[in-house]
Write an enzyme that holds these catalytic residues in place. Structure first.
Site, PDB file in Angstrom:
ATOM      1  N   ILE A 290       0.821  -1.212   0.000  1.00  0.00           N
ATOM      2  CA  ILE A 290       0.000   0.000   0.000  1.00  0.00           C
ATOM      3  C   ILE A 290       0.854   1.261   0.000  1.00  0.00           C
ATOM      4  O   ILE A 290       0.330   2.374  -0.063  1.00  0.00           O
ATOM      5  CB  ILE A 290      -0.954   0.030   1.209  1.00  0.00           C
ATOM      6  CG1 ILE A 290      -0.177  -0.085   2.521  1.00  0.00           C
ATOM      7  CG2 ILE A 290      -2.004  -1.057   1.094  1.00  0.00           C
ATOM      8  CD1 ILE A 290      -1.050   0.048   3.768  1.00  0.00           C
ATOM      9  N   GLY A 291       2.153   1.103   0.057  1.00  0.00           N
ATOM     10  CA  GLY A 291       3.044   2.254   0.032  1.00  0.00           C
ATOM     11  C   GLY A 291       4.480   1.810  -0.098  1.00  0.00           C
ATOM     12  O   GLY A 291       4.854   0.703   0.316  1.00  0.00           O
TER      13      GLY A 291
ATOM     14  N   GLY B 128      11.788   5.310   0.171  1.00  0.00           N
ATOM     15  CA  GLY B 128      13.213   5.052   0.071  1.00  0.00           C
ATOM     16  C   GLY B 128      13.730   4.090   1.113  1.00  0.00           C
ATOM     17  O   GLY B 128      14.755   3.452   0.916  1.00  0.00           O
TER      18      GLY B 128
ATOM     19  N   GLY C  76      11.604   1.738   2.963  1.00  0.00           N
ATOM     20  CA  GLY C  76      10.786   0.592   3.308  1.00  0.00           C
ATOM     21  C   GLY C  76       9.568   0.438   2.429  1.00  0.00           C
ATOM     22  O   GLY C  76       9.179   1.347   1.697  1.00  0.00           O
ATOM     23  N   ILE C  77       8.973  -0.733   2.509  1.00  0.00           N
ATOM     24  CA  ILE C  77       7.731  -1.045   1.806  1.00  0.00           C
ATOM     25  C   ILE C  77       6.662  -1.294   2.858  1.00  0.00           C
ATOM     26  O   ILE C  77       6.886  -1.993   3.839  1.00  0.00           O
ATOM     27  CB  ILE C  77       7.896  -2.280   0.917  1.00  0.00           C
ATOM     28  CG1 ILE C  77       8.997  -2.043  -0.125  1.00  0.00           C
ATOM     29  CG2 ILE C  77       6.590  -2.635   0.230  1.00  0.00           C
ATOM     30  CD1 ILE C  77       9.297  -3.254  -0.979  1.00  0.00           C
TER      31      ILE C  77
ATOM     32  N   LYS D 239       5.435  -1.990   7.984  1.00  0.00           N
ATOM     33  CA  LYS D 239       6.538  -1.414   7.208  1.00  0.00           C
ATOM     34  C   LYS D 239       7.759  -2.314   7.345  1.00  0.00           C
ATOM     35  O   LYS D 239       8.282  -2.510   8.434  1.00  0.00           O
ATOM     36  CB  LYS D 239       6.889  -0.009   7.689  1.00  0.00           C
ATOM     37  CG  LYS D 239       8.033   0.628   6.885  1.00  0.00           C
ATOM     38  CD  LYS D 239       8.600   1.871   7.529  1.00  0.00           C
ATOM     39  CE  LYS D 239       7.687   3.048   7.351  1.00  0.00           C
ATOM     40  NZ  LYS D 239       8.330   4.315   7.850  1.00  0.00           N
TER      41      LYS D 239
ATOM     42  N   ASP E 225       9.760  15.741   7.857  1.00  0.00           N
ATOM     43  CA  ASP E 225       9.259  15.321   6.546  1.00  0.00           C
ATOM     44  C   ASP E 225       7.739  15.480   6.480  1.00  0.00           C
ATOM     45  O   ASP E 225       7.025  14.560   6.080  1.00  0.00           O
ATOM     46  CB  ASP E 225       9.668  13.875   6.264  1.00  0.00           C
ATOM     47  CG  ASP E 225       9.626  13.539   4.774  1.00  0.00           C
ATOM     48  OD1 ASP E 225       9.626  14.477   3.954  1.00  0.00           O
ATOM     49  OD2 ASP E 225       9.591  12.341   4.434  1.00  0.00           O
TER      50      ASP E 225
END
Length: 452
Positions: A172-173, A176, A178-179, A194, A292
């Site tokens: 779902i995302g 840089g 992590g997935i 994550k 961020d």
């Protein structure tokens, strides 16, 4: 008398100089060899004794470590008690011992070096070799990392089962470091997992930063970190699942001619984000600077309430200190100018990013868009020009189903412009921003009623 003594010595020397049956060597040489052999034998026996004791000590230590590992393995599936402020002073400190793990197993992109140091800067690093994780009946050994004192310690098997084996269909995302996978735990709880990837050493740093920054934080406008997985080469963070995705999707994705984000919804998103940031800046010690803030890191639930997420770049700062870095982190278009130029970081850097976010929410434009005409590429500069030319009524997102009143639009633009003031000292604190937004919210309500 003296002659007699000299005679005895001469006689003794003569006897010691007589050759013997041992290779014809003189007696004195044979005696010397014998004494030396006795000394060597004694030293050898002492060495054997010391070695034996060390082996016994090592064996006992390995036995204790094995028993400890078995205990940790059995405890993996149990909830870890959350440390509350009212715990008694006798509560056990469950912070993990300092551990260094250097592992060359698993998928290449998941290989990391995890380091957790004591606050004093000393290390009690223990090298751990871990067998490759696999399904079936095999059991993978776990690193000696004790409970952190909050949330839950998930096993890799649990998280793989929840995400269909970290399937691409569950992604779902992706960023840089992590997935993020959607998943459903055994108790039907929906989560976002994550999986931190090793990107020039960022994986272990992001793991530690997120755990330190929001591990024990509970606020309705911050995404809750439920737990973690430290197993083999894997570093995973488990968050609450937020239903409506991120704000970037609703501002810049395909939503049709009219956006579901009405003006009241957008104001609620801005106010909720401000409250989350104010808690990080003013409600915690040390304070947390996010670094961020952007639309893709603002998640929305079904009621369109905003939740600040992704604390991988966050910094913990003391109340009166700034942080100076030679490596500026953040997203182009959101980064405060003084931070980009000098590396000077404090909470006012987040305030600037928040001001850019307000402009993005109001206009529906990206902070930097090279597809637009030259004077409109940079959102902040374009908006300043529009307000200066008294054209603020033309900046609202054309996909708004109903346009706000001119006064309401101007007041929120004023808040945004104060947040992006080039002079960091003139930017308001997030607590003051909330005060302005809540006062404006009453005004917005009255004006909407009159306008309708």
């Amino acid at each position: 008398m003296l002659n007699h003594s000299l005679y005895d010595k001469a006689l003794m020397n003569r006897e010691l100089s007589k050759p013997t049956s041992v290779f014809g060597l003189p007696l004195r040489v044979v005696v010397g060899i014998f004494v030396g052999a006795v000394i060597v034998l004694v030293l050898f026996l002492l060495s054997l004794c010391i070695t034996s004791r060390r082996r016994n000590s090592t064996s006992n230590r390995r036995k204790r470590n094995f028993e400890k590992t078995q205990t940790l393995t059995l405890a993996d599936t149990k909830d870890i008690e959350e440390i509350a402020h009212h715990e008694s002073s006798s509560a056990v400190d469950r912070r993990p011992p300092a551990v260094e793990i250097q592992i060359g197993i698993g998928k290449r992109e998941h290989r990391v070096v995890f380091s957790d140091r004591q606050s004093s800067g000393e290390s009690r690093g223990t090298s751990v070799e871990t067998a490759s994780y696999g399904g079936g009946s095999g059991v993978s050994s776990l690193p000696e990392v004790s409970h952190l004192g909050w949330g839950r310690w998930y096993t890799l098997r649990e998280l793989e089962a929840a995400t269909n084996g970290l399937s691409d269909e569950n992604v779902i995302g992706e960023g840089g470091y992590g997935i993020v996978y959607s998943g459903v735990l055994g108790d039907d709880t929906r989560v976002a997992v994550k999986n931190l990837l090793n990107n020039r050493g960022q994986a272990e740093r992001e793991f530690k930063v997120e755990v330190d920054a929001i591990g024990r934080v509970r606020h309705k406008n911050l995404v809750r970190l439920l737990g973690y997985c430290v197993e083999g080469a894997y570093r995973m963070l488990v968050y609450e699942y937020v239903d409506n995705g991120n704000l970037d999707r609703w501002l810049h994705g395909e939503v049709g001619d009219f956006s579901p984000l009405t003006w009241p919804i957008r104001m609620n998103i801005i106010l909720g984000t401000a409250k989350g940031l104010a808690y990080l800046h003013e409600g915690l010690e040390p304070k947390v600077v996010h670094r961020d803030i952007k639309s893709s890191n603002i998640l929305l639930d079904r009621q369109w309430n905003s939740k600040v997420s992704d604390f991988g770049l966050a910094r913990l700062l003391n109340s009166e200190n700034n942080y100076v870095t030679t490596r500026v982190m953040g997203t182009f278009g959101y980064v405060a100018p003084e931070y980009a130029c000098t590396g000077m970081l404090n909470e006012k850097s987040d305030v600037y990013s928040f001001g850019v976010l307000i402009m993005e929410i109001i206009t529906g434009r990206s902070p930097v868009d090279y597809a637009r005409p030259q004077g409109e590429v940079n959102l902040v500069e374009w908006l300043k020009t529009m307000v200066g030319n008294r054209k603020s009524e033309h900046v609202a997102d054309p996909k708004l189903p109903e346009m706000p009143s001119s006064k309401a639009l101007k007041r929120i633009l004023l808040v945004a412009l104060r947040c992006v003031d080039p002079d960091a000292q003139k930017r308001p604190k997030m607590g003051h921003v909330i005060h302005m937004l809540e006062a404006d919210d009453l005004l917005f309500h009255d004006e909407r009623h009159t306008w309708r």
